[in-house]
Scaffold this motif. Structure first.
Motif, PDB file in Angstrom:
ATOM      1  N   ARG A 279       0.989  -1.335   0.109  1.00  0.00           N
ATOM      2  CA  ARG A 279      -0.008   0.033  -0.069  1.00  0.00           C
ATOM      3  C   ARG A 279       0.881   1.133  -0.138  1.00  0.00           C
ATOM      4  O   ARG A 279       0.392   2.281  -0.663  1.00  0.00           O
ATOM      5  CB  ARG A 279      -1.008   0.090   1.277  1.00  0.00           C
ATOM      6  N   LYS A 280       2.081   1.262   0.889  1.00  0.00           N
ATOM      7  CA  LYS A 280       3.010   2.402   0.770  1.00  0.00           C
ATOM      8  C   LYS A 280       3.830   2.431  -0.299  1.00  0.00           C
ATOM      9  O   LYS A 280       4.510   3.469  -0.343  1.00  0.00           O
ATOM     10  CB  LYS A 280       3.768   2.279   2.049  1.00  0.00           C
ATOM     11  N   LYS A 281       3.771   1.437  -1.133  1.00  0.00           N
ATOM     12  CA  LYS A 281       4.577   1.400  -2.124  1.00  0.00           C
ATOM     13  C   LYS A 281       6.078   1.304  -2.179  1.00  0.00           C
ATOM     14  O   LYS A 281       6.852   2.344  -2.682  1.00  0.00           O
ATOM     15  CB  LYS A 281       4.207   2.281  -3.482  1.00  0.00           C
ATOM     16  N   PHE A 282       6.478   0.828  -1.343  1.00  0.00           N
ATOM     17  CA  PHE A 282       7.919   0.539  -0.821  1.00  0.00           C
ATOM     18  C   PHE A 282       8.797  -0.031  -1.922  1.00  0.00           C
ATOM     19  O   PHE A 282       8.016  -1.066  -2.533  1.00  0.00           O
ATOM     20  CB  PHE A 282       8.285  -0.161   0.587  1.00  0.00           C
ATOM     21  N   LYS A 283      10.059   0.380  -2.238  1.00  0.00           N
ATOM     22  CA  LYS A 283      10.735  -0.254  -3.337  1.00  0.00           C
ATOM     23  C   LYS A 283      11.212  -1.755  -3.028  1.00  0.00           C
ATOM     24  O   LYS A 283      11.583  -1.821  -1.735  1.00  0.00           O
ATOM     25  CB  LYS A 283      12.068   0.512  -3.697  1.00  0.00           C
ATOM     26  N   LYS A 284      10.874  -2.782  -3.792  1.00  0.00           N
ATOM     27  CA  LYS A 284      10.996  -4.147  -3.665  1.00  0.00           C
ATOM     28  C   LYS A 284      12.458  -4.273  -2.975  1.00  0.00           C
ATOM     29  O   LYS A 284      12.791  -5.041  -2.043  1.00  0.00           O
ATOM     30  CB  LYS A 284      10.845  -4.822  -4.699  1.00  0.00           C
ATOM     31  N   ILE A 285      13.526  -3.885  -3.720  1.00  0.00           N
ATOM     32  CA  ILE A 285      14.832  -3.986  -3.613  1.00  0.00           C
ATOM     33  C   ILE A 285      15.134  -3.414  -2.047  1.00  0.00           C
ATOM     34  O   ILE A 285      16.149  -4.265  -1.375  1.00  0.00           O
ATOM     35  CB  ILE A 285      15.792  -3.456  -4.645  1.00  0.00           C
ATOM     36  N   ARG A 286      14.683  -2.317  -1.726  1.00  0.00           N
ATOM     37  CA  ARG A 286      15.171  -1.816  -0.483  1.00  0.00           C
ATOM     38  C   ARG A 286      14.485  -2.649   0.536  1.00  0.00           C
ATOM     39  O   ARG A 286      15.157  -3.016   1.638  1.00  0.00           O
ATOM     40  CB  ARG A 286      14.735  -0.261  -0.446  1.00  0.00           C
ATOM     41  N   ILE A 287      13.565  -3.137   0.496  1.00  0.00           N
ATOM     42  CA  ILE A 287      12.739  -4.154   1.433  1.00  0.00           C
ATOM     43  C   ILE A 287      13.944  -5.446   1.517  1.00  0.00           C
ATOM     44  O   ILE A 287      14.119  -6.036   2.612  1.00  0.00           O
ATOM     45  CB  ILE A 287      11.457  -4.841   0.924  1.00  0.00           C
ATOM     46  N   ILE A 288      14.250  -5.985   0.320  1.00  0.00           N
ATOM     47  CA  ILE A 288      15.110  -6.989   0.323  1.00  0.00           C
ATOM     48  C   ILE A 288      16.629  -6.632   1.176  1.00  0.00           C
ATOM     49  O   ILE A 288      17.052  -7.590   1.821  1.00  0.00           O
ATOM     50  CB  ILE A 288      15.513  -7.623  -1.160  1.00  0.00           C
ATOM     51  N   ILE A 289      16.673  -5.329   1.009  1.00  0.00           N
ATOM     52  CA  ILE A 289      18.041  -5.131   1.834  1.00  0.00           C
ATOM     53  C   ILE A 289      17.776  -5.219   3.144  1.00  0.00           C
ATOM     54  O   ILE A 289      18.796  -6.084   3.910  1.00  0.00           O
ATOM     55  CB  ILE A 289      18.503  -3.615   1.292  1.00  0.00           C
ATOM     56  N   SER A 329      11.390 -10.963  -2.794  1.00  0.00           N
ATOM     57  CA  SER A 329      12.421 -11.371  -3.608  1.00  0.00           C
ATOM     58  C   SER A 329      11.719 -11.953  -5.140  1.00  0.00           C
ATOM     59  O   SER A 329      12.052 -12.018  -6.133  1.00  0.00           O
ATOM     60  CB  SER A 329      13.426 -12.506  -2.978  1.00  0.00           C
ATOM     61  N   ASN A 330      10.566 -13.037  -4.436  1.00  0.00           N
ATOM     62  CA  ASN A 330       9.788 -13.717  -5.483  1.00  0.00           C
ATOM     63  C   ASN A 330       9.179 -12.541  -6.450  1.00  0.00           C
ATOM     64  O   ASN A 330       9.216 -12.582  -7.819  1.00  0.00           O
ATOM     65  CB  ASN A 330       8.687 -14.293  -4.838  1.00  0.00           C
TER      66      ASN A 330
END
Length: 404
Positions: A279-289, A329-330
């Motif tokens: 919902r907050k549209k966080f960038k996927k790669i930053r969450i993976i970090i 990651s998926n």
């Protein structure tokens, strides 16, 4: 207050298509019936009387079949469609499980396990591609988390049920129940879900996708990150249970409670976390970090080896890392794939996990045997931080790619 929290939790499960719910239910049935795997090494050692070297060789054949199956499943999903691959994989592996119990010689079992896993693991990339077809783009990551939740619940139920079956009717019962669950689950899927047609690749598009996959530097660095995070995560099921007992004298029950803590955290936190971040549209790669950092940190914490409570803190840390790293990651792998070529990308992604499964226990036990547990935890923590650094590079590369 409690009612509001419960309502908010339930809201994370809304908005999925009928096909996604059916896929989650089918996945749960299949994984709950996956009882052979947790007891396979025990079955090979105690029932068939193979030595440790032979058991290890059969497990390597198992892992190699998994890698080949992942590649074939993704490639054929692009060629003929994920639907046919999913049905073929589960139905045929179900039948194979009925017969593999009668294979008892070493070389025959190596071949049989390789063949079984080649067929069985064709399912995984095809299933990921099906999510991209049946889920709406805005809740695709949540759909991945829902299926992961079904997998975790199934794995929680399967070993306990498997233990009861062994006590009641012996190991042959595992093969019959596991095979039946494969056939029943995919029959439900075939009966309730219609095939969603996809564009068949031409020779021209085939050459394009080959170039896009094998020359996609960002994706290959991402695969390395996936391999590292999976390898350190699999320590949870290989070296850590032995460490619990040898260092702190924990019983199997106490180790089981720690594993249950992991499952409870995944069950209660993953869907709300993924829903919030979508919902907050966080960038996927930053969450993976963030997830990779937490997983690496959990092994740094294990270096504090004079207090058993650190095992709980480390488990919480690696569980939170899993919640952040694996669903996104998926989703990142799927989002990176060109339209119509998701199978090739998801094949390579699932292969990274298969390779990590083969490498994790072998490398971990080798380090422990030569140097000790502390050195293994330090090694896993350091390569985990290397994965974090690679994620930072990917983030910067994506920004440059977007600007160019």
């Amino acid at each position: 207050m409690l009612k509001t929290a419960f309502t908010n939790y339930i809201n994370n499960f809304r908005g999925f298509s009928r096909e996604i719910w059916i896929l989650a239910i089918v996945t749960f049935i299949n994984r709950a019936g996956t009882m052979v795997l947790p007891f396979l090494s025990k079955y090979l050692k105690e029932n068939l009387h193979f030595d440790y070297h032979q058991v290890g060789s059969i497990m390597v054949a198992f892992g190699c079949g998994s890698m080949l199956g992942s590649w074939l499943g993704g490639k054929l999903s692009d060629k003929i469609g994920f639907y046919k691959i999913m049905i073929f994989s589960l139905f045929t592996s179900g039948l194979s499980l009925f017969f593999i119990q009668y294979v008892t010689s070493f070389w025959a079992l190596c071949f049989a396990m390789f063949l079984l896993m080649t067929i069985a693991d064709m399912f995984r990339p095809a299933m990921f591609v099906s999510l991209s077809a049946y889920a709406k783009p805005e809740n695709r990551t949540r759909a991945l988390s829902l299926v992961r939740l079904a997998v975790n619940l199934g794995f929680a139920a399967g070993p306990a049920l498997g233990g009861l079956i062994i006590m009641g009717i012996g190991y042959p019962g595992l093969f019959w129940v596991d095979g039946t669950s494969c056939i029943v689950s995919i029959s439900i899927f075939a009966f309730l879900v219609k095939e969603k047609k996809k564009t068949v690749l031409t020779d021209k598009t085939e050459s394009t996708v080959a170039k896009s996959v094998f020359h996609d530097k960002i994706f290959w660095v991402f695969l390395f990150v996936s391999f590292i995070t999976a390898m350190i995560f699999f320590q949870l099921f290989t070296t850590l249970p032995l460490y619990h007992n040898e260092k702190f004298g924990l019983s199997e029950f106490q180790t089981g409670l720690l594993m249950t803590l992991n499952g409870l955290l995944i069950f209660s936190l993953e869907m709300p976390t993924v829903g919030y971040m979508e919902r907050k549209k966080f960038k996927k790669i930053r969450i993976i970090i963030a997830g990779s950092f937490l997983m690496a940190s959990s092994f740094f914490l294990l270096l504090i080896n004079f207090w058993a409570g650190m095992l709980v803190i480390s488990m919480i840390c690696i569980s939170l890392g899993e919640i952040l790293a694996f669903p996104f990651s998926n989703a990142f792998a799927l989002s990176r794939a060109p339209h119509g070529h998701e199978g090739r990308y998801m094949a390579l992604y699932t292969m990274s996990f298969s390779l990590a499964h083969i490498t994790s226990s072998k490398l971990g036990f080798e380090i422990i045997g030569r140097y000790g547990y502390q050195e293994n935890w330090l090694f896993m923590a350091v390569i985990g931080m290397i994965a974090v650094a690679c994620c930072v590079w990917i983030n910067n590369a994506l920004m440059h790619e977007k600007m160019s």
